[in-house]
Enzyme design. Sequence first.
Site, PDB file in Angstrom:
ATOM      1  N   GLY A 131     -11.579   6.086  31.723  1.00  0.00           N
ATOM      2  CA  GLY A 131     -11.764   7.021  30.956  1.00  0.00           C
ATOM      3  C   GLY A 131     -12.529   6.637  29.638  1.00  0.00           C
ATOM      4  O   GLY A 131     -11.989   6.656  28.548  1.00  0.00           O
ATOM      5  N   SER A 133     -16.572   7.669  29.079  1.00  0.00           N
ATOM      6  CA  SER A 133     -17.411   8.840  28.708  1.00  0.00           C
ATOM      7  C   SER A 133     -16.687  10.059  28.651  1.00  0.00           C
ATOM      8  O   SER A 133     -15.788  10.548  29.045  1.00  0.00           O
ATOM      9  CB  SER A 133     -18.385   8.927  29.799  1.00  0.00           C
ATOM     10  OG  SER A 133     -19.004   7.547  30.180  1.00  0.00           O
ATOM     11  N   GLU A 249     -16.837  -5.163  34.396  1.00  0.00           N
ATOM     12  CA  GLU A 249     -17.847  -4.229  35.137  1.00  0.00           C
ATOM     13  C   GLU A 249     -19.222  -4.336  35.212  1.00  0.00           C
ATOM     14  O   GLU A 249     -19.623  -4.005  36.383  1.00  0.00           O
ATOM     15  CB  GLU A 249     -17.609  -2.914  34.069  1.00  0.00           C
ATOM     16  CG  GLU A 249     -17.971  -1.487  35.007  1.00  0.00           C
ATOM     17  CD  GLU A 249     -17.904  -0.384  34.145  1.00  0.00           C
ATOM     18  OE1 GLU A 249     -16.997  -0.348  33.176  1.00  0.00           O
ATOM     19  OE2 GLU A 249     -18.571   0.586  34.366  1.00  0.00           O
ATOM     20  N   GLU A 371     -31.771   1.400  29.339  1.00  0.00           N
ATOM     21  CA  GLU A 371     -32.237   1.182  28.018  1.00  0.00           C
ATOM     22  C   GLU A 371     -31.142   0.769  27.139  1.00  0.00           C
ATOM     23  O   GLU A 371     -31.308  -0.263  26.387  1.00  0.00           O
ATOM     24  CB  GLU A 371     -32.401   2.780  27.472  1.00  0.00           C
ATOM     25  CG  GLU A 371     -33.407   3.252  27.869  1.00  0.00           C
ATOM     26  CD  GLU A 371     -33.664   3.866  29.440  1.00  0.00           C
ATOM     27  OE1 GLU A 371     -32.277   4.038  29.773  1.00  0.00           O
ATOM     28  OE2 GLU A 371     -34.497   4.236  30.228  1.00  0.00           O
TER      29      GLU A 371
END
Lengths: 384, 352
Positions: A131, A133, A249, A371
């Site tokens: 949890g 974003s 991750e 980016e």
Amino acid sequence: MDQIAFAPPADDPALSELRREVRAFLAETIGSHRPGQRIRSWMGNDAAFSRACGAAGYLGMTFPARYGGHGRTAMERYVVSEEMLAAGAPVGLHWIADRQSGPLLLQYGTEAQRQEILPKVAAGECYFCIGMSEPDSGSDLAAARTRAEPVEGGFVINGTKVWTTNAHLAHYMILFCKTEAASDDRHGGASQLLIDLATPGITISPIHNMAGAHEFNEVSFRDVHVPAGALIGTRGGGWAQVMGELAFERSGPERFLSTFAVLTELIHAAAADPSREAKVAIGRLTAHLVTLRRMSRSVAGLLQAGENPSLQATIVKDLGAVFEQDLPEIARLLVPRGGRGDGQGQGDYQAVLDYAVLHAPSFSLRGGTREILRGIIARGLGLR
Amino acid sequence: MSDTLLTDSAAQVFADAEAAARGARSAPAWSASLWARVEEAGFAAALTYGEEGITSADALGIVRTAAAHAAPVPIGETMVAHWLLAEAGLAVPEGPLSFAAGDTLAATEGDGALYVEGRLAAVPYATEAAGLAVVVMVKARPLVVHLRAADYATERGMNLAREPRDDVVVRTAVPPDRFGPAPVGLAGLFAIGATLRSVAMAGALETLLARTLAYAGERVQFGRPIAKFQAVQHSLAQIASETAAARAAADMAAERLTGPDAGTLAAVAKVRAGEAATKAAGLAHQVHGAIGFTEEHALHLYTQRLWAWRDEFGTEAQWALVLGEAALAAGASGYWPMVTALDDAASGAAEA
Ligand SMILES: Cc1cc2nc3c(=O)[nH]c(=O)nc-3n(C[C@H](O)[C@H](O)[C@H](O)COP(=O)(O)OP(=O)(O)OC[C@H]3O[C@@H](n4cnc5c(N)ncnc54)[C@H](O)[C@@H]3O)c2cc1C
């Protein structure tokens, strides 16, 4: 350039024995899976398979035995992960728990959290979602607004998370939220909480992706009460913890093996009458794959040595996404969709190609956009 | 000599090589005085130091360091020639050496001598070399032949970076003490050459990255260093990633310079480093602006070498073809085992 050095991974003869075991396990459990199933890989869900992985000792491998783990090395875990991905095993249900939530709890969790959760993760019976974003906080994670108000005996949570992969299937979420009063420090005041998704006040709504699948969700919290024991690590120290979590991750082989079946199906499809162009293209992809794997194994070796290879992991993820996005584009021009020479199994090639084309945009978004990754590399180079 | 000693002394020996690489306009890149220091340091024999614990990867670290300074000497070529001659049980001469696969030569044995005749194309530093180690096939057996400078004539040629790449014309009878059984065949030697160039590209890329980072930090436009612009940062990040990938691929090939996987790893390295060279050189020029396009600025010493080395000992496409054929031969089910065996000595042995 020491900061971008990828040390050679150590050779360990025990790894090849483990690799053989995993291959035998996979042949037995998912040997009959079609490519169209395999291509889903870490998005594929199969509770029985997850339990079988747990029973075989392939989950929580690096956890200590007292938490149901197996005290194995990061390199051993790497071998299992990459074999699972290369075979396109349906690891989706347990993937996040085994890859990042479990290790996070091992590092920062309370003793009670570890004892309750880690054995279930290692057994392949407990699934997690992330949890982070929110609607107004994507790349800019520090802008997260979800708040857990400290109250007598715990917290009361209000806010909304989005793009939460597998929230509808998971037992727990690791929630990144604000717990402290706003201050000048954008990175201050955040914490991580362990959320039992069965807690009243949590609503999980599906968001279908453009391939038509229900993988991610919106998760809203309305006056959700959680106990004080839900806090992971330090109150207000959530930013540093979440950055550490992102290193888990981003570092794995799933960042270049998630559509591996496209490559094997391409080889299969081209084998009947390979053009020079096809050979060159497949060779080029192979050079990239072998190099990415070397770099990714190097990261696993550095993790095992107790170093912090987050810059190297970011490089692997960025190069891996480029590779995974090139793959279906190269394949479709070499062997047109539906144009397989031998007339057999066209469905297989088409199925993996379609899946990869439809999912490719997400490869340079999920886990941090291209980016943002390049910004992190630039910072590592001392430019910011 | 230990591996760290080797790395340290290479950094010392090549520290000022870049100035020597500049030379006169249109003259070939070559420095006799730098060579004297290379020889003194004992680098020429580095590939034969296995008994002293120096691996092929350590030895090729010298080649990488030389390339990181654009050193105008045939250090990699000499190391390989030295190794070929030593493995064939032949005496090794002093001085810079070079090597070539002699598939364009006619070689016949008679009266104890070996008659060698023909032309070799683009042999690195053949004019400067004291001799060549050439592998020729005689009755389907690879032999190393030691050709002395007196045995051949050279015609000067140069690559894009003005490194000597000379044609060699030879017609001579080689006595028995100057030929012997070769440790590799023609294809194996070509793969070693490809690995040399991949390692060198990794070295040149490291300097390219360091110089481009430094320049972006110094050059001010719109009131701040251009390194502060995100678009420029992303170019620099890509140069770094490509450099890291080239290095990782070249390391792998350098670790297995000979042996069953050597050709495949050479292919991986040449394809990946070649691609990195193209991308990084282009980005580095973009970041440097017009100054990088001048003869005066050092950038071209590295970008020109990168462009030249991509094409030597097989282009990316040529080696990708080799890899692609291996992948197709392994087939869909054998492909992943092929990949894992490459970078995993233990599993490679187990699969074999
Ligand atoms: C398949 C999938 C699964 C996901 N699963 C999860 C999950 O389980 N849990 C979770 O918390 N999140 C998940 N996400 C969300 C993911 O982390 C975000 O999509 C990602 O962080 C980007 O945020 P955003 O989509 O809001 O894009 P934005 O941040 O709005 O970015 C839009 C564009 O702007 C660019 N941009 C933004 N800021 C900058 C900047 N400073 N400089 C340059 N460019 C910039 C981005 O690179 C991008 O190109 C998932 C996403 C996908 C696609």
